[in-house]
Each structure stands twice: as C-alpha cells, then as structure tokens.
Design an enzyme around this catalytic site. Structure first.
Site, PDB file in Angstrom:
ATOM      1  N   MET A 140       0.686  -1.191   0.061  1.00 32.79           N
ATOM      2  CA  MET A 140      -0.151  -0.182   0.122  1.00 32.79           C
ATOM      3  C   MET A 140       0.947   1.287   0.301  1.00 32.79           C
ATOM      4  O   MET A 140       1.647   1.519   0.964  1.00 32.79           O
ATOM      5  CB  MET A 140      -0.791   0.094   1.199  1.00 32.79           C
ATOM      6  N   GLY A 188       1.390   4.063   4.513  1.00 29.22           N
ATOM      7  CA  GLY A 188       2.519   3.276   3.792  1.00 29.22           C
ATOM      8  C   GLY A 188       2.668   2.016   4.609  1.00 29.22           C
ATOM      9  O   GLY A 188       3.217   2.019   5.468  1.00 29.22           O
ATOM     10  N   SER A 189       2.470   1.086   3.954  1.00 28.05           N
ATOM     11  CA  SER A 189       2.634  -0.568   4.549  1.00 28.05           C
ATOM     12  C   SER A 189       2.409  -1.655   3.446  1.00 28.05           C
ATOM     13  O   SER A 189       2.145  -1.406   2.343  1.00 28.05           O
ATOM     14  CB  SER A 189       1.744  -0.432   5.877  1.00 28.05           C
ATOM     15  N   ARG A 190       2.135  -2.980   4.421  1.00 23.93           N
ATOM     16  CA  ARG A 190       1.825  -3.867   3.542  1.00 23.93           C
ATOM     17  C   ARG A 190       1.046  -5.080   4.428  1.00 23.93           C
ATOM     18  O   ARG A 190       1.054  -5.058   5.596  1.00 23.93           O
ATOM     19  CB  ARG A 190       2.975  -4.340   2.697  1.00 23.93           C
TER      20      ARG A 190
END
EC number: 4.1.1.65
Length: 221
Positions: free
Chosen positions: A99, A187-189
């Site tokens: 993301m 922001g990440s996953r």
C-alpha cells in the site's frame, strides 16, 4: 464515501495548525496578497492529501465461503510458495499487497470465520517491500478459520512511514468477510498465507481493491 475514524483527530489538528500558520500572514502582512494565495493553496493541497488517505469508500463485497478477498487496496508484489514459521510451520502460498501513501489503508477480513490466533509483534520499520519486513518489522498476525475448517493467516506490516498499526478484533472473535479489522497509517503492506492447493486469481503488479477483489479461491475440505 466517508472519512475513517482514525483520521478525525488528526484532520482537526491539521486544520488548527494550518489556520494558525495562515492567520499571521493575513493579519501582519496584508499587503503581500500573492503570498497569501500561495500559503492558502499549499495548505489546501496538504489537507486534501491527508484527507484522501483516510477516505472510507463503499465497496461491493463478494460473498463465498471459499473466496479470499483482498484485505487492502494496493498492488500485489509477492506471489510465492514459502515457509510460514509463526503459526503453521509448513509451506504456504504467500500473497503480499503493498500500500502506497495514496491508497486507502483500511484492513478488511479476507474471509469469514473465527479468529483462532492473534499476536502483536513490536519490531523495526524497514521499508515495506524489504524482504525481511515480514519477520523484522512491527506487525500483527491473525489466523481465521472458516466454517469448512480452512485457516488463513494474514499479517499487517508496518513500513518506514507506517508506525501506527490499529486492530479491532481479538482471538475468539467471529468476523465477517469484507468488514474492517484494522488500519495502518501512511504506507505499509499486508501478507496473506494460503494452503498450497488454493487457486490464485491475481498476478504480480495487479492492483487490488480492499473488500472487493477476489484474490484466491480456497480448496474444499
């Protein structure tokens, strides 16, 4: 579309700060009209960028006991067979969705069922696409079992900017496919671990819509 609750206090605080920064220009330097316009334009753009991050769009949620839907908006960056060592201790198919700060950052249940396992792991803040982010970064791990007895593990992973992971469910909870179970800021996953005989319906680089894109179909048990 609505604004997610995680953004309410931040957006109000940002409005106050921007107002406090703009007000002195109008009060003490009324002759500098061009700077008033520049400052206001920058402030509006900044506010809208943060606002869109917390948007909560309506989605049409597909229903199916064997369907696995995307837990987040983003891009598929990993589809591979790997060893899952925290819970299953065997080989699984891993799907990872990255993301960016421009994506919706809600985390949604990929399947319906009972949460059989949950654990929060403090950790580092490597960039979310780093290979070791799945094991070294701050993260949460969930395992949900559907009514057919198939278990799916999914993991929120913090990135270099995402230092606030939120989760709204716990072990033993009954969860519904497509409903939100958490939120990751900036922001990440998310990694999903599936049985080896799962049918995968997405490709690398494919864009996903959380709660809507069918990423896989589970085997019958």
């Amino acid at each position: 579309m609505t604004i997610h609750k995680e953004g309410h206090s931040l957006l109000i605080g940002l409005l106050v700060v921007l107002a406090a920064l703009n007000a002195p220009l109008y009060y003490y330097m009324p002759e500098f009209d061009i700077w008033h316009g520049v400052a206001l334009t920058v402030s509006v753009i900044l506010f809208l960028l943060i606002l869109q991050f917390f948007r909560n769009p309506r989605r049409t949620i597909p229903q199916g006991d064997n369907l696995v839907i995307a837990p987040a908006d983003g891009k598929v960056v990993v589809i591979e067979e790997t060893e899952e060592s925290e819970y299953f201790n065997d080989k699984r198919i891993q799907i990872s969705i990255f993301m960016s700060p421009l994506n919706v950052h809600l985390s949604k249940n990929p399947i319906s069922g009972i949460v059989k396992y949950f654990k929060y792991h403090p950790g580092k803040f490597l960039v979310a696409w780093h290979p070791k982010s799945s094991t070294d970064n701050e993260r949460t791990t969930f395992v949900t079992e559907n009514k057919s007895g198939v278990q799916v593990l999914y993991r929120q992973i913090a990135g270099a900017l995402a230092r606030r992971i939120r989760w709204y469910v716990k072990e033993g909870d009954s969860v519904n496919q497509g409903e939100e179970f958490g939120f990751i800021k900036f922001g990440s996953r998310i990694d999903i671990y599936l049985p080896l005989d799962t049918k995968i319906n997405v490709n690398i680089e494919q864009k996903t819509r959380g709660g809507e894109t069918i990423i896989a179909e589970l085997p019958s048990r």
